[in-house]
Design an enzyme around this catalytic site. Structure first.
Site, PDB file in Angstrom:
ATOM      1  N   ALA A   1       0.732  -0.985   0.011  1.00 39.23           N
ATOM      2  CA  ALA A   1       0.194   0.050  -0.026  1.00 39.23           C
ATOM      3  C   ALA A   1       0.852   1.375   0.000  1.00 39.23           C
ATOM      4  O   ALA A   1       1.238   1.559   1.045  1.00 39.23           O
ATOM      5  CB  ALA A   1      -0.918  -0.152   1.268  1.00 39.23           C
TER       6      ALA A   1
ATOM      7  N   ASP B   1       5.326   1.838   2.698  1.00 39.97           N
ATOM      8  CA  ASP B   1       4.309   0.552   2.517  1.00 39.97           C
ATOM      9  C   ASP B   1       3.486   1.038   3.903  1.00 39.97           C
ATOM     10  O   ASP B   1       3.827   0.634   4.943  1.00 39.97           O
ATOM     11  CB  ASP B   1       4.908  -0.809   2.604  1.00 39.97           C
ATOM     12  CG  ASP B   1       3.925  -1.695   2.595  1.00 39.97           C
ATOM     13  OD1 ASP B   1       2.710  -1.406   2.405  1.00 39.97           O
ATOM     14  OD2 ASP B   1       4.254  -2.840   2.149  1.00 39.97           O
ATOM     15  N   HIS B   2       2.171   1.449   3.497  1.00 36.44           N
ATOM     16  CA  HIS B   2       1.196   1.678   4.703  1.00 36.44           C
ATOM     17  C   HIS B   2       0.847   0.691   5.363  1.00 36.44           C
ATOM     18  O   HIS B   2       0.237   0.643   6.414  1.00 36.44           O
ATOM     19  CB  HIS B   2       0.137   2.597   4.053  1.00 36.44           C
ATOM     20  CG  HIS B   2      -0.310   3.586   4.912  1.00 36.44           C
ATOM     21  ND1 HIS B   2      -0.782   3.451   6.319  1.00 36.44           N
ATOM     22  CD2 HIS B   2      -0.748   4.878   4.719  1.00 36.44           C
ATOM     23  CE1 HIS B   2      -1.272   4.491   6.824  1.00 36.44           C
ATOM     24  NE2 HIS B   2      -1.230   5.336   5.832  1.00 36.44           N
ATOM     25  N   ARG B   3       0.985  -0.408   4.669  1.00 43.04           N
ATOM     26  CA  ARG B   3       0.639  -1.705   5.490  1.00 43.04           C
ATOM     27  C   ARG B   3       1.641  -1.950   6.775  1.00 43.04           C
ATOM     28  O   ARG B   3       1.063  -2.412   7.916  1.00 43.04           O
ATOM     29  CB  ARG B   3       0.638  -2.965   4.756  1.00 43.04           C
ATOM     30  CG  ARG B   3      -0.112  -3.075   3.481  1.00 43.04           C
ATOM     31  CD  ARG B   3       0.053  -4.558   2.772  1.00 43.04           C
ATOM     32  NE  ARG B   3       1.571  -4.477   2.368  1.00 43.04           N
ATOM     33  CZ  ARG B   3       2.245  -5.604   1.869  1.00 43.04           C
ATOM     34  NH1 ARG B   3       1.529  -6.698   1.619  1.00 43.04           N
ATOM     35  NH2 ARG B   3       3.350  -5.400   1.511  1.00 43.04           N
ATOM     36  N   LEU B   4       2.827  -1.527   6.743  1.00 35.15           N
ATOM     37  CA  LEU B   4       3.774  -1.794   7.617  1.00 35.15           C
ATOM     38  C   LEU B   4       3.828  -0.600   8.641  1.00 35.15           C
ATOM     39  O   LEU B   4       3.782  -0.607   9.877  1.00 35.15           O
ATOM     40  CB  LEU B   4       5.281  -1.791   6.816  1.00 35.15           C
ATOM     41  CG  LEU B   4       5.620  -2.998   6.421  1.00 35.15           C
ATOM     42  CD1 LEU B   4       6.791  -2.726   5.572  1.00 35.15           C
ATOM     43  CD2 LEU B   4       5.989  -3.868   7.823  1.00 35.15           C
TER      44      LEU B   4
END
Lengths: 326, 440
Positions: free
Chosen positions: B243, B413-416
């Protein structure tokens, strides 16, 4: 290679798989002491004992449930249905449980479960012992659906089914059990799912036929050849997965297609196949795709009437004439 | 006074017609407007009326003949009128400028191609419907399916009709054939524009003054190199999985410029890129959440800081990795980056030197790019895109002054990592670059 009857080819593959993999076991009605009504498990209990060749009560829902549990916990059950018509008794276990469990567990569980048995016409067994059940299992996602039309395919596909990690509906045909053919002796002989067999090559029309109808289509093709119409006959061998590519390649050549099965024509698997041909091969068609299947009535007890209900060689010839504008 | 009966032009596209039947014989009296003959074109069959009242003195083209438009096919006149001179003109009349060839003495009949069957006479109009396959075949053969008479149910045009039609279609119109004969043109050398490459007279006209079309470069398709395939797959995979969000910040490089000048004076060569890589490495050590990777089994936080540095080659992009960059000196970073860059360009980079990065930087400053968004080198947590250092007016302590500004863009990475911790990380880099002595 050894010459074997279809029923013997089935039994031998089960026995070989049981010898090489102790997780494989069979369960069903009258399969042990009797060896199955059609002899598909003859001698197995003697070799493998009553724990691996289990005679069950008349309780389809119950023993399918046992099979699902066993498969989930690491066994590889092969469940025998005396008549595949009886799957309707176990539909909740089959379609609500077996078909969906792998999905429900997010793909983290495997379900190596084989349901096998015979179906169809040929013995005048009447309404609840002569049906074709494949449409139910091709409609609900979750099962692989296999329909061998000869001893060779039966052996290769059954071994693939037993080694498969998803539930497999393995549909044999009572009228084919005495069909005899050379079968490879190789204990690892397998036919991959989703690979159609071109049984006869031709340039004028394509017939897609399953199970018992493959031999009828081939007989019709021989007679049509005498009139100068060369028919290509394709046996998809598995309905799920379905090898549409082989069918489209053929239709591109011939421009005409007929789908023949013994299941009822109305909402039968042929409807799906015809649709796919039109979706993927519309521009190759010179005529509408034709379908043949059993008439929309209960399978009769009388052999004369039974024959009148399901597609005959004459029906196939007439249908090919129609799509060829003869 | 004799009147010519000519092959009429019925429609814009018509170049020739086939005479199907004569409704009068030589010597018969005809009335102007009464049906005199029937012709068939590639579109229709039609009766044509007599152009004048009189006696049909001579029929020059017989039933089945294919005749170019405007060609004389018969003569109407008064009983006993001498038309021998008129007919003699037929041989040279229309083509007086052309050298007369012996074949022409036979009149229009010579336009009937020897050995070729006359066009099939259609039994009715053309079909409205064609099977998909017939359309497909017709398209392939360049035939207009609407001109074919169908033999399927309800006159449906089927494949067989198309193939049969294709077999019968002549390869050139009679007029075109004659023109080719006159000019000694080889039929194979002419590109027909009609159905199935049928040659029309206009094709010959356009073929004569050789006007090569302005050389327009053609589209080409090049084979994908292994490197291109890998880059394509990895970029797609990165965008499909991570993301990706972007933060941007302007960094005042005033002190960094001064530091670099001083080191240069001491004959220690370092680039701005080296300084930024060092700031990134040190910041990663302070922000381990940016030195990580997302997997289905959980977030991997790496113990080491390995920084990938994008290197552009003619063939594509490589990202060699500076191992343990956080514990390297500026000089080490400079040497190692140079060594890896040269190895990348000479193709001697080892597989180990291109893998295992935990974060990457990409610099397009040398191309004058102010700012850009880089794609994360999966499965890393982020990538820093470095723009050009440009002198810009900035306000410091209430006064406008000129400073060297570099824009950094952090793709993460917006997931992280969420926006705020990613901002803190970028802030850390900015702090170190604004005051590079913190790095030392």
């Amino acid at each position: 290679m050894s010459k074997k009857k279809y029923a013997v080819a089935i039994r031998d593959v089960i026995a070989e798989e049981m010898r090489s993999d102790e997780r494989v076991f069979v369960m069903g009605e009258d399969i042990g002491a009797l060896g199955g009504v059609f002899g598909c498990t003859r001698g197995l209990q003697k070799e493998f004992g009553t724990l691996r060749v289990l005679d069950t009560p008349i309780s389809e829902s119950g023993f399918v449930g046992i099979g699902i549990g066993a498969a989930l916990t690491g066994m590889r059950p092969v469940i025998d249905f005396m008549y595949l018509d009886f799957v309707y008794v176990a539909m909740d276990q089959l379609l609500n449980q077996a078909a969906k469990l792998r999905y429900m567990y997010g793909g983290r569980a495997s379900l190596p479960l084989v349901i096998r048995g015979q179906q169809g016409v040929g013995r005048g067994n009447a309404g609840t012992h002569s049906q074709s059940i494949e449409a139910f299992f091709t409609h609900i996602p979750g099962f692989k659906v296999v329909m061998p039309s000869n001893a060779y395919d039966a052996a290769g596909l059954l071994r693939t089914a037993i080694r498969e990690n998803n539930p497999v509906m393995f549909i044999e045909h009572k009228a084919l059990y005495i069909q005899t053919e050379e079968v490879p002796d190789d204990p690892d002989f397998m036919i991959p799912f989703g690979q159609a067999a071109v049984k006869r090559s031709g340039s004028d029309a394509t017939i897609v036929a399953t199970s018992l109808m493959v031999s009828r289509a081939l007989e019709a093709a021989e007679r049509l050849a005498e009139e100068g119409i060369e028919v290509e006959v394709i046996d998809p061998r598995t309905l799920i997965p379905f090898d549409i590519d082989t069918v489209i390649t053929s239709v591109k050549k011939t421009g005409r297609a007929l789908v023949v099965h013994e299941a009822h024509k109305n909402n039968g698997p042929g409807s799906e196949i015809a649709s796919q041909i039109m979706e993927k091969g519309f521009r190759y068609l010179d005529a509408p795709v034709a379908r043949l299947g059993a008439k929309a009535c209960t399978l009769p007890f009388s052999l004369v009437l039974e024959n009148a209900v399901v597609p005959s060689v004459e029906d196939i010839i007439q249908s090919v004439h129609e799509i060829c504008y003869h | 006074m004799a009147v010519d009966v000519i092959m009429p032009k019925q429609g814009l596209q018509m170049t020739e017609g086939t005479i199907i039947s004569w409704m009068a014989s030589e010597g018969d009296s005809v009335q102007e407007g009464d049906p005199l003959f029937e012709i068939e074109t590639d579109k229709l069959t039609i009766e044509i009326g007599a152009p004048a009242t009189g006696v049909l003195l001579k029929i020059l083209s017989q039933e089945g003949d294919v005749v170019p438009i405007t060609e004389r096919i018969a003569v109407i006149g008064e009983q006993g009128e001498d038309i021998s001179e008129l007919i003699a003109q037929q041989q040279s009349g229309p083509e007086q400028d052309q050298p007369t060839e012996p074949e022409h003495t036979e009149g229009p009949k010579t336009v009937q191609p020897a050995g070729e069957p006359a066009e099939q006479v259609a039994t009715g109009g053309s079909s409205r419907y064609a099977s998909p396959r017939a359309r497909w075949k017709a398209e392939e053969l360049g035939i207009d399916v609407s001109s074919i008479q169908g033999t399927g149910p309800d006159a449906l045009v089927i494949e067989q009709d198309v193939l049969q039609y294709a077999q019968q279609a002549p390869k050139a119109t009679p007029l075109a054939k004659r023109l080719m004969q006159q000019s000694n043109t080889d039929m194979d050398s002419v590109q027909g524009t009609g159905p199935r490459g049928k040659i029309y007279s206009r094709d010959l006209v356009s073929a004569e003054p050789v006007q090569p079309a302005a050389a327009q470069p053609e589209d080409t398709i090049g084979k994908l190199s292994g490197m291109r395939k890998t880059i394509a797959a990895r970029m797609r995979e990165s965008l499909d999985t991570a993301a990706q969000a972007v933060h941007r910040v302007d960094v005042d490089m005033y002190e960094a410029v001064r530091l670099r000048k001083r080191l240069k004076a001491a004959e220690i060569a370092v680039s701005f890129n080296d300084i930024i890589v060092m700031a990134v490495a040190k910041s990663l050590r302070k922000h381990p959440n940016m030195n990580s990777a997302f997997t289905d089994d959980g977030i991997i936080t790496y113990g080491s800081v390995h920084v990938g540095v994008a290197v552009a080659l003619d063939e594509g992009l490589l990202v060699p990795v500076l191992r343990n960059a956080d514990s390297m000196s500026l000089h080490d970073i400079h040497q190692e980056t140079r060594r890896l860059g040269e190895a990348a360009r000479s193709g001697t980079l080892l597989p180990d030197e291109m893998t295992g990065g935990t974060f990457s930087v990409s610099n397009l400053g040398m191309f004058g790019i102010d700012s850009f968004t880089a794609i994360i080198n999966s499965p890393e947590s982020g990538i820093l895109a470095i723009g050009a250092i440009v002198e810009k007016p900035v306000v410091i302590d209430g006064e406008i002054t000129v400073r060297p500004i570099c824009q950094l863009s952090l793709t993460y990475d917006h997931r992280l990592v969420d926006g705020a911790p990613a901002a803190l990380f970028l802030q850390e880099i900015k702090k170190m670059l604004s005051n590079p002595y913190l790095l030392l």
